[in-house]
Design a protein around this motif. Sequence first.
Motif, PDB file in Angstrom:
ATOM      1  N   HIS A  86     117.365 -19.007 102.875  1.00 31.76           N
ATOM      2  CA  HIS A  86     117.090 -19.916 101.759  1.00 31.76           C
ATOM      3  C   HIS A  86     115.813 -20.701 102.083  1.00 31.76           C
ATOM      4  O   HIS A  86     115.561 -21.007 103.243  1.00 31.76           O
ATOM      5  N   PRO A  87     115.009 -21.033 101.047  1.00 30.87           N
ATOM      6  CA  PRO A  87     113.770 -21.769 101.356  1.00 30.87           C
ATOM      7  C   PRO A  87     114.022 -23.089 102.086  1.00 30.87           C
ATOM      8  O   PRO A  87     113.222 -23.497 102.911  1.00 30.87           O
ATOM      9  N   ARG A  88     115.157 -23.766 101.754  1.00 26.09           N
ATOM     10  CA  ARG A  88     115.443 -24.989 102.504  1.00 26.09           C
ATOM     11  C   ARG A  88     115.828 -24.598 103.937  1.00 26.09           C
ATOM     12  O   ARG A  88     116.765 -23.841 104.142  1.00 26.09           O
ATOM     13  N   GLN A 117     113.140 -35.726  91.844  1.00 26.40           N
ATOM     14  CA  GLN A 117     113.517 -34.516  91.101  1.00 26.40           C
ATOM     15  C   GLN A 117     114.424 -34.879  89.910  1.00 26.40           C
ATOM     16  O   GLN A 117     114.211 -34.424  88.789  1.00 26.40           O
ATOM     17  N   VAL A 126     124.669 -29.265  90.883  1.00 28.22           N
ATOM     18  CA  VAL A 126     123.303 -29.439  91.398  1.00 28.22           C
ATOM     19  C   VAL A 126     122.616 -30.603  90.672  1.00 28.22           C
ATOM     20  O   VAL A 126     123.164 -31.165  89.723  1.00 28.22           O
ATOM     21  N   ASN A 127     121.418 -30.944  91.126  1.00 25.23           N
ATOM     22  CA  ASN A 127     120.744 -32.097  90.532  1.00 25.23           C
ATOM     23  C   ASN A 127     120.467 -31.891  89.042  1.00 25.23           C
ATOM     24  O   ASN A 127     120.491 -32.849  88.265  1.00 25.23           O
ATOM     25  N   HIS A 157     115.509 -36.425  96.025  1.00 24.71           N
ATOM     26  CA  HIS A 157     116.563 -36.451  94.999  1.00 24.71           C
ATOM     27  C   HIS A 157     116.142 -37.313  93.817  1.00 24.71           C
ATOM     28  O   HIS A 157     116.292 -36.920  92.657  1.00 24.71           O
ATOM     29  N   SER A 194     110.428 -28.985  93.074  1.00 23.65           N
ATOM     30  CA  SER A 194     111.105 -29.690  94.160  1.00 23.65           C
ATOM     31  C   SER A 194     110.639 -31.138  94.275  1.00 23.65           C
ATOM     32  O   SER A 194     109.622 -31.514  93.713  1.00 23.65           O
ATOM     33  N   GLN A 240     114.304 -26.354  88.610  1.00 23.20           N
ATOM     34  CA  GLN A 240     114.646 -26.836  89.967  1.00 23.20           C
ATOM     35  C   GLN A 240     114.402 -25.732  90.982  1.00 23.20           C
ATOM     36  O   GLN A 240     113.855 -25.967  92.044  1.00 23.20           O
ATOM     37  N   HIS A 241     114.849 -24.524  90.680  1.00 24.44           N
ATOM     38  CA  HIS A 241     114.502 -23.351  91.486  1.00 24.44           C
ATOM     39  C   HIS A 241     113.477 -22.537  90.716  1.00 24.44           C
ATOM     40  O   HIS A 241     113.609 -22.341  89.507  1.00 24.44           O
ATOM     41  N   TYR A 242     112.469 -22.074  91.421  1.00 24.14           N
ATOM     42  CA  TYR A 242     111.302 -21.489  90.743  1.00 24.14           C
ATOM     43  C   TYR A 242     110.776 -20.249  91.451  1.00 24.14           C
ATOM     44  O   TYR A 242     110.046 -19.467  90.869  1.00 24.14           O
ATOM     45  N   ASP A 243     111.114 -20.048  92.743  1.00 20.68           N
ATOM     46  CA  ASP A 243     110.671 -18.811  93.403  1.00 20.68           C
ATOM     47  C   ASP A 243     111.258 -17.634  92.631  1.00 20.68           C
ATOM     48  O   ASP A 243     112.386 -17.719  92.117  1.00 20.68           O
ATOM     49  N   HIS A 253     122.235 -23.196 104.279  1.00 20.48           N
ATOM     50  CA  HIS A 253     121.171 -23.987 103.667  1.00 20.48           C
ATOM     51  C   HIS A 253     121.543 -25.440 103.434  1.00 20.48           C
ATOM     52  O   HIS A 253     120.709 -26.216 102.993  1.00 20.48           O
ATOM     53  N   PRO A 259     122.804 -21.242  91.810  1.00 24.49           N
ATOM     54  CA  PRO A 259     124.241 -21.063  91.536  1.00 24.49           C
ATOM     55  C   PRO A 259     124.638 -21.327  90.080  1.00 24.49           C
ATOM     56  O   PRO A 259     125.747 -20.966  89.678  1.00 24.49           O
ATOM     57  N   GLU A 265     126.052 -32.952  96.452  1.00 25.87           N
ATOM     58  CA  GLU A 265     126.815 -32.290  95.384  1.00 25.87           C
ATOM     59  C   GLU A 265     128.050 -33.097  95.009  1.00 25.87           C
ATOM     60  O   GLU A 265     128.480 -33.068  93.853  1.00 25.87           O
TER      61      GLU A 265
HETATM   62  C1  UD1 Z   1     120.299 -26.724  95.601  1.00 26.77           C
HETATM   63  C2  UD1 Z   1     121.564 -27.522  95.319  1.00 26.77           C
HETATM   64  C3  UD1 Z   1     122.707 -26.992  96.180  1.00 26.77           C
HETATM   65  C4  UD1 Z   1     122.872 -25.494  96.002  1.00 26.77           C
HETATM   66  C5  UD1 Z   1     121.549 -24.797  96.271  1.00 26.77           C
HETATM   67  C6  UD1 Z   1     121.678 -23.320  96.051  1.00 26.77           C
HETATM   68  C7  UD1 Z   1     121.153 -29.880  94.736  1.00 26.77           C
HETATM   69  C8  UD1 Z   1     121.291 -31.268  95.216  1.00 26.77           C
HETATM   70  N1  UD1 Z   1     121.398 -28.917  95.644  1.00 26.77           N
HETATM   71  O1  UD1 Z   1     119.956 -26.966  96.949  1.00 26.77           O
HETATM   72  O2  UD1 Z   1     123.902 -27.613  95.795  1.00 26.77           O
HETATM   73  O3  UD1 Z   1     123.854 -25.036  96.908  1.00 26.77           O
HETATM   74  O4  UD1 Z   1     120.558 -25.349  95.380  1.00 26.77           O
HETATM   75  O5  UD1 Z   1     120.511 -22.634  96.287  1.00 26.77           O
HETATM   76  O6  UD1 Z   1     120.868 -29.656  93.584  1.00 26.77           O
HETATM   77  N2  UD1 Z   1     112.577 -24.442  97.413  1.00 26.77           N
HETATM   78  C9  UD1 Z   1     111.650 -23.434  97.299  1.00 26.77           C
HETATM   79  N3  UD1 Z   1     111.719 -22.604  96.211  1.00 26.77           N
HETATM   80  C10 UD1 Z   1     112.644 -22.749  95.235  1.00 26.77           C
HETATM   81  C11 UD1 Z   1     113.576 -23.793  95.351  1.00 26.77           C
HETATM   82  C12 UD1 Z   1     113.541 -24.620  96.447  1.00 26.77           C
HETATM   83  O7  UD1 Z   1     110.800 -23.257  98.166  1.00 26.77           O
HETATM   84  O8  UD1 Z   1     112.639 -21.969  94.273  1.00 26.77           O
HETATM   85  C13 UD1 Z   1     112.555 -25.299  98.622  1.00 26.77           C
HETATM   86  C14 UD1 Z   1     111.705 -26.541  98.483  1.00 26.77           C
HETATM   87  O9  UD1 Z   1     111.133 -26.809  99.723  1.00 26.77           O
HETATM   88  C15 UD1 Z   1     112.736 -27.609  98.182  1.00 26.77           C
HETATM   89  C16 UD1 Z   1     113.944 -27.130  98.979  1.00 26.77           C
HETATM   90  O10 UD1 Z   1     113.879 -25.711  98.919  1.00 26.77           O
HETATM   91  O11 UD1 Z   1     112.316 -28.877  98.545  1.00 26.77           O
HETATM   92  C17 UD1 Z   1     115.263 -27.625  98.439  1.00 26.77           C
HETATM   93  O12 UD1 Z   1     115.386 -27.284  97.051  1.00 26.77           O
HETATM   94  P1  UD1 Z   1     116.346 -28.157  96.093  1.00 26.77           P
HETATM   95  O13 UD1 Z   1     116.371 -27.569  94.743  1.00 26.77           O
HETATM   96  O14 UD1 Z   1     116.011 -29.596  96.224  1.00 26.77           O
HETATM   97  O15 UD1 Z   1     117.757 -28.030  96.766  1.00 26.77           O
HETATM   98  P2  UD1 Z   1     118.470 -26.761  97.461  1.00 26.77           P
HETATM   99  O16 UD1 Z   1     118.507 -27.007  98.922  1.00 26.77           O
HETATM  100  O17 UD1 Z   1     117.877 -25.500  96.944  1.00 26.77           O
END
Ligand code: UD1
Length: 360
Positions: A237-239, A72, A98-99, A69, A66, A39-42, A205, A13, A131
């Motif tokens: 979403h991956p989560r 990361q 986000v973090n 909290h 990942s 933080q996001h990498y896919d 998610h 976002p 958040e």
């Molecule tokens: C994060 C934000 C959230 C936002 C969301 C949008 C925080 C606390 N949360 O949540 O506010 O709404 O992004 O997408 O910052 N993962 C993957 N590939 C990726 C990224 C994440 O597989 O590219 C998986 C991993 O298992 C990871 C899990 O998703 O542990 C959560 O990722 P994380 O960045 O911790 O938080 P989001 O749930 O993505």
Amino acid sequence: MSALVLHVTGARPNFPKAAPVIAALERHGVRQLLVHTGQHYDRNMSEVFFRDLGLPEPDLNLGIGSGSHAEQTAAMMTALESVFLEQRPDLVMVYGDVNSTLAAALVAAKLGIRCAHVEAGLRSFDWTMPEEVNRVVTDRLSDLLFATSADALIHLAREGVDPDRMHFTGNPMIDTLVRLRDRFDGSRVVAELGLPPTYAVATMHRPGNVDDPETLARMVAALRGVGDRIDLVLPVHPRGRQQLEASGLFDHPRVHATEPLGYLEFLGLVEGSSLVVTDSGGIQEETTVLRIPCLTLRPNTERPVTITHGTNRLVTTDDLADRVDEVLAGPAPAPGQVPPLWDGAAGERIAGIVVGALGA
Ligand code: UD1
């Protein structure tokens, strides 16, 4: 050497919020660096967004990935501290809640570097949401606070923020929507899933919805209820992916899973839909401008302007089916009203204030 603005982004976002600010500062000739925490990498959570939004390649990708909290946020802080010490920016700009946002604000504050927060002052007053913690702390640490809606200014004032530091600049994420709307295109997904002309989109998610098995089971039952009424597409979403796939949700013949989609494909799919069910923050805002009915499966929202001025409505798993029936039976939302300053020019307003602050 001219002043340096260092932007920190990391999660999906962030990107549509940062893009118009970076473009506007570029037009002002400001020296900028873009740091991606990783933080996001896919590919479809990050790279595809850079391509869709026309964002410049990050100057640095910290590759944090990942973790819990603490893990990361701590890893981001350690890496960002080295970057800030080396680059010595005059201003660090952070986005959303986000973090990555929190980590950068904390490091900037401890190094005595000014920090600007885009999307300041939003409050859900729900401390179970990570958040909300990120928003409150980031705002407390920021020197320049850019608000997307008037309610945010009230929250900041109540928390004692000096009015000189807050600016009502509008919503830069909507700048991105306005700029790219002509290119929204959900047709590939519609064709691949064989969707009928009338369909709905869902996204889920939030930890509050997908992490606890009992809550997840109630949500899955409610979404299957939506599928009984209208074809439902859910980019996963991956989560929570594993939990959702194991839950039986996609055994329903009219509930369809896709991979996470890029910006242009996702909003194309939304624009062509009859309604959206979500727990996202940004999608409440995007549907408000696109005039697509949005049913938000959360007990609260930090974006009340999407209810007062938009198409959003808070729902529970118990009343979701009734609300879907109402939307499907009712008229489509009339075009028109959008929240004040959601007009495509927020990035320029923010850049103007940043340039002024750098010169001061
Ligand atoms: C994060 C934000 C959230 C936002 C969301 C949008 C925080 C606390 N949360 O949540 O506010 O709404 O992004 O997408 O910052 N993962 C993957 N590939 C990726 C990224 C994440 O597989 O590219 C998986 C991993 O298992 C990871 C899990 O998703 O542990 C959560 O990722 P994380 O960045 O911790 O938080 P989001 O749930 O993505």
